[in-house]
Write a protein that holds these residues in place. Sequence first.
Motif, PDB file in Angstrom:
ATOM      1  N   GLY A 573      35.119  43.972  27.037  1.00 27.33           N
ATOM      2  CA  GLY A 573      36.454  43.482  27.301  1.00 27.33           C
ATOM      3  C   GLY A 573      36.454  42.004  27.603  1.00 27.33           C
ATOM      4  O   GLY A 573      35.600  41.249  27.138  1.00 27.33           O
ATOM      5  N   SER A 574      37.425  41.629  28.450  1.00 28.35           N
ATOM      6  CA  SER A 574      37.554  40.206  28.787  1.00 28.35           C
ATOM      7  C   SER A 574      36.735  39.827  29.999  1.00 28.35           C
ATOM      8  O   SER A 574      36.603  38.648  30.316  1.00 28.35           O
ATOM      9  N   GLY A 575      36.203  40.795  30.728  1.00 30.94           N
ATOM     10  CA  GLY A 575      35.435  40.497  31.920  1.00 30.94           C
ATOM     11  C   GLY A 575      34.015  40.068  31.598  1.00 30.94           C
ATOM     12  O   GLY A 575      33.570  40.099  30.443  1.00 30.94           O
ATOM     13  N   PRO A 576      33.259  39.688  32.650  1.00 35.25           N
ATOM     14  CA  PRO A 576      31.855  39.274  32.434  1.00 35.25           C
ATOM     15  C   PRO A 576      31.028  40.441  31.896  1.00 35.25           C
ATOM     16  O   PRO A 576      31.227  41.588  32.282  1.00 35.25           O
ATOM     17  N   LEU A 577      30.089  40.105  31.050  1.00 39.71           N
ATOM     18  CA  LEU A 577      29.227  41.119  30.452  1.00 39.71           C
ATOM     19  C   LEU A 577      28.313  41.750  31.494  1.00 39.71           C
ATOM     20  O   LEU A 577      28.009  42.943  31.438  1.00 39.71           O
ATOM     21  N   ALA A 578      27.919  40.994  32.498  1.00 33.68           N
ATOM     22  CA  ALA A 578      27.033  41.517  33.529  1.00 33.68           C
ATOM     23  C   ALA A 578      27.732  42.585  34.356  1.00 33.68           C
ATOM     24  O   ALA A 578      27.146  43.624  34.694  1.00 33.68           O
ATOM     25  N   SER A 579      29.049  42.373  34.682  1.00 31.09           N
ATOM     26  CA  SER A 579      29.783  43.365  35.477  1.00 31.09           C
ATOM     27  C   SER A 579      29.965  44.642  34.679  1.00 31.09           C
ATOM     28  O   SER A 579      29.835  45.758  35.210  1.00 31.09           O
ATOM     29  N   PHE A 580      30.234  44.501  33.368  1.00 29.46           N
ATOM     30  CA  PHE A 580      30.404  45.677  32.532  1.00 29.46           C
ATOM     31  C   PHE A 580      29.118  46.504  32.466  1.00 29.46           C
ATOM     32  O   PHE A 580      29.140  47.722  32.598  1.00 29.46           O
ATOM     33  N   GLU A 598      20.754  38.986  36.923  1.00 28.34           N
ATOM     34  CA  GLU A 598      20.923  37.535  37.036  1.00 28.34           C
ATOM     35  C   GLU A 598      21.911  37.035  35.981  1.00 28.34           C
ATOM     36  O   GLU A 598      22.819  36.264  36.285  1.00 28.34           O
ATOM     37  N   ARG A 599      21.686  37.438  34.724  1.00 29.18           N
ATOM     38  CA  ARG A 599      22.580  37.001  33.661  1.00 29.18           C
ATOM     39  C   ARG A 599      22.441  37.968  32.492  1.00 29.18           C
ATOM     40  O   ARG A 599      21.443  38.670  32.365  1.00 29.18           O
ATOM     41  N   ALA A 600      23.489  37.969  31.638  1.00 33.23           N
ATOM     42  CA  ALA A 600      23.487  38.794  30.433  1.00 33.23           C
ATOM     43  C   ALA A 600      24.322  38.088  29.372  1.00 33.23           C
ATOM     44  O   ALA A 600      25.367  37.497  29.679  1.00 33.23           O
ATOM     45  N   HIS A 601      23.891  38.137  28.133  1.00 32.77           N
ATOM     46  CA  HIS A 601      24.629  37.478  27.044  1.00 32.77           C
ATOM     47  C   HIS A 601      24.188  38.102  25.727  1.00 32.77           C
ATOM     48  O   HIS A 601      23.180  38.802  25.653  1.00 32.77           O
TER      49      HIS A 601
END
Length: 645
Positions: A573-580, A598-601
């Motif tokens: 969705g529109s939220g951060p990928l890490a939260s999803f 830490e991070r996701a992309h």
Amino acid sequence: MARRYTAQETLDYLLHSSENEESREPDDTSDAEEDCTEADPHFEITEEQNSDEDSEEESPEEDPNFLSKNGEILWSLSPSPQTPGRARAEEIIRKTPGPTRYACSRAEDIKSTFELYFPRSIQNILVRMTNLEGRRVFRDQWSDIDWMTMEAFIGLLILAGVFKSHDEATRSLWHGEMGRAIFRANMPLKDFERLSSVVRFDDKSTRAARRETDKLAPIRELWEKWVERLPMMYNPDMNVTVDECLIGFRGRCPFKQYMPSKPAKYGLKIWAACDAKSSYSYNMQVYTGKPPGTQHERNLGKRVVLELIRDLEGHIVTCDNFFTSYGLGTELLQRKVRMIGTVRKNKPELPSALVTKKNRTCFSSLFAFTETHTIVSYCPKKRKNVILMSTAHKDAAISEREDRKPTMILDYNSTKGGVDNLDKIFRFSDQLTLAEIQRKRQKEDHSHPSLLAEANGNATEAQSDMALILSEIKANGSRLEGITNRLEGIAGSVSSLQNLFTALTERIEGIETRLTEAEGRISSAEDSAAVSEGQLANLLTKVEQLQSKVDDLENRGRRKNLRIVGLPEGAEGSGPLASFLHSEMVDLPADSLTLDIERAHRSPSFAPSNTNSAPRSVLVRFLRFTEKEIVLKAALKKARSFGFT
């Protein structure tokens, strides 16, 4: 009835011998001295029918003279009477044996001795022909060499022989760790291989025409110039050996010979005349076989001996049965040279009585003489005899040894090995040769002034002489005024020459000073380069260590990364990928730690334009490596529950 004497008894009677020779069996133990009766490769003897040992035949009375097989020479059992007096011409040696004055005055060290055998004429041939071949093969890529480069090339070849590197690969000599530093210091391997491929001794463009009449055309000019140097350096002693030697070679050559009696068996056959004592090669000829378009040469051995010893007088030539003949001995005596050697039994100049082996006892000798020649037939064992011919022996002298060998045979055995030892001289350097030359040099220390100082002194002396002559001429009156003016001009010219020599001296001193400074700078630069090489090696070691550390850190940093494949595009969705991902993560055990991302992309960063394309992968970096392991195990457990393995 008168008693009939055998040939041996008749000989003993004529020689006033009071004892008859008793038949003895040959000793089983071999004599330590080399015997000329050993098998010779040149012997060609046709076996005669031997009579039964038990039969005894009565021989008729022998005539005191023997007639040769061809009926031209009358041999006598008694030697010609010798009257005491002055030595004969063939017994006087005109040249002092040993190194010549020419060699003693010029041989100062190893390099100068080497240049005695490789003078400027040979150097020019090597350099000129090699450059000619190099330009023909490499064209514009070839740079002409000089004698210094050729000298370094020859030195490396000699050094490889000193190191016994005949079977060693050339590249191994230049190897950085296993090779030898002196090879790398003198010449790069590429230059050495390049020079080896083009070194020549003649002009290849004209070789074909010369080779039609001379098989040795590729090296003829250089070979002849080198052989001419041999008699200039050393005078042989009284005894000179003429024989053949074989230089081992198995390559392509039209006159390569096969000699099974030689250690090398295959190679180049060379006729050589050597000093019997030192084995110094006085003269040499390469045997190239029968010349093209000619018949087999007759009297080859005679021609070879006469050419090899053409400048000798008062010497004794020792040769084997390939060379020895009555005609050779006569020709040598006309040249004031004597001869001794074994003789083939089929020679027509021999009497039949000396060739036969019938009724001959062991260790018996039978002599025959002419005014100039002496031959002996000696039986070392039953049914075997060896025949020698000499123009240096005039009597029937026999040694007091147990085998009662004639003195002629002992002299032959002691002088026949000159050429045979030549191969040993090739393999091992004779360090005494240079020392012997130096001992013959004068012990006085001659001081040789420099050319400039000598010219300066001569100019000063000439100027003073001219001034004296000028004063004397002025006293004679005005009639000599013209001569006075000319002499004044000469004196002025001499003064100008003296000034010129002084200027040249100062200029040379300045050049020497600059050369000394340049040598110091080069030495300093070499020292600095050596230090820089050590520092560079240390830096390279440190760089390697740091590189390994960086690789280790990169590997450790990637341990916490996880790639998710197949997650549809836009699922987060529109939220951060890490939260999803944190909310949609697979079921984890109840006692598991809280996941910290830490991070996701996604990778790559640009979404695909085609909706039917596979979704991009998701790269997730966890805070701890254990969290990644928990997620992987949970995913594997869930996959197995759906039937995946």
